[in-house]
Design an enzyme around this catalytic site. Structure first.
Site: not given
Ligand SMILES: O=P(O)(O)OC[C@H]1O[C@H](OP(=O)(O)OP(=O)(O)O)[C@H](O)[C@@H]1O
Ligand SMILES: O=c1cc[nH]c(=O)[nH]1
Ligand SMILES: [Mg+2]
Length: 212
Positions: A105, A109, A201, A204
């Protein structure tokens, strides 16, 4: 008609999800908890698999016993974080075939770009289960499922750990035929596209790659 959204609200799942969300959970704890919840999510998402029967001999008698029949399964892991759900799903169905879709991702944007698409040929006939812990804007799941349909997949379900209401709505709008199984639908997305309260995340946290 829009396919179902199933939230697995079992206390064990909710407890484990809380443990995962904690900032201080290590990658090892996070991975283990995702694996455990993945078993429950898979159990729920696959509860309507058709059964046939085979004759077996128990030590006591012959018995016409239930076995999974008919539907063959393909699991699709959306890299990277999908790997955390792939392992428990393969524990449940070791004979499933596996595909990988690499999506990252863009942080500005919020659109995914694809760096890998490698899926087995039987996606055209199999029941295809797409795996990604996080459904945030829904762009990644929508793209992955569109590409799977382009490759001929017709019978698709989506399993995630955590969803935003925005992601659920977007996925249902884009792919109304795809049933969703999740452990929770959180409150909202924040202005940088993270699920709130969320867990950060997922990739991560699984792999220990967050910035220090
Ligand atoms: O619904 P969306 O707004 O598209 O966001 C969800 C996606 O973001 C995360 O992946 P990410 O792009 O961070 O890649 P990673 O798994 O390599 O960390 C997550 O695993 C989903 O794929
Ligand atoms: O909250 C979020 C949103 C997208 N991807 C993640 O890993 N977490
Ligand atoms: Mg990530």
């Amino acid at each position: 008609m829009t396919a179902s959204v199933k939230v697995v609200d079992h206390p064990l799942v909710q407890h484990k999800l809380t443990m995962m969300r904690r900032r201080e959970a290590s990658s090892a704890e996070f991975r283990k908890l995702l694996h455990e919840i993945g078993l429950f999510l898979g159990y729920e998402a696959l509860k309507d698999l058709p059964l046939g029967h085979v004759m077996i001999d128990t030590p006591v008698t012959a018995f016409n016993a239930p076995v999974i029949s008919g539907k063959r399964l393909t699991f699709i892991s959306i890299l990277r974080a999908g790997e955390g759900l792939l392992a428990p799903l393969l524990d449940l169905v070791p004979g499933a075939s596996v595909g990988h879709i690499g999506l990252k991702r863009d942080e500005v944007t919020l659109q995914p770009s694809q760096y890998l698409f490698k899926v087995p040929p039987h996606v055209t006939t199999n029941l295809v289960i797409v795996l990604d812990p996080m459904l945030a804007t829904g762009h990644s799941a929508i793209r992955a499922i569109a590409d799977l349909k382009e490759a001929g997949a017709r019978n698709i379900r989506f399993i995630c750990l955590l969803a935003a209401p925005e992601g659920v709505a977007a996925l249902q709008e884009a792919h109304p035929d795809v049933a969703i199984t999740t452990a929770a639908i959180d409150e909202k997305l924040n202005d940088i596209g993270y699920i709130v309260p969320g867990l950060g995340d997922a990739g991560d946290r699984l792999f220990g790659t967050e910035d220090h």
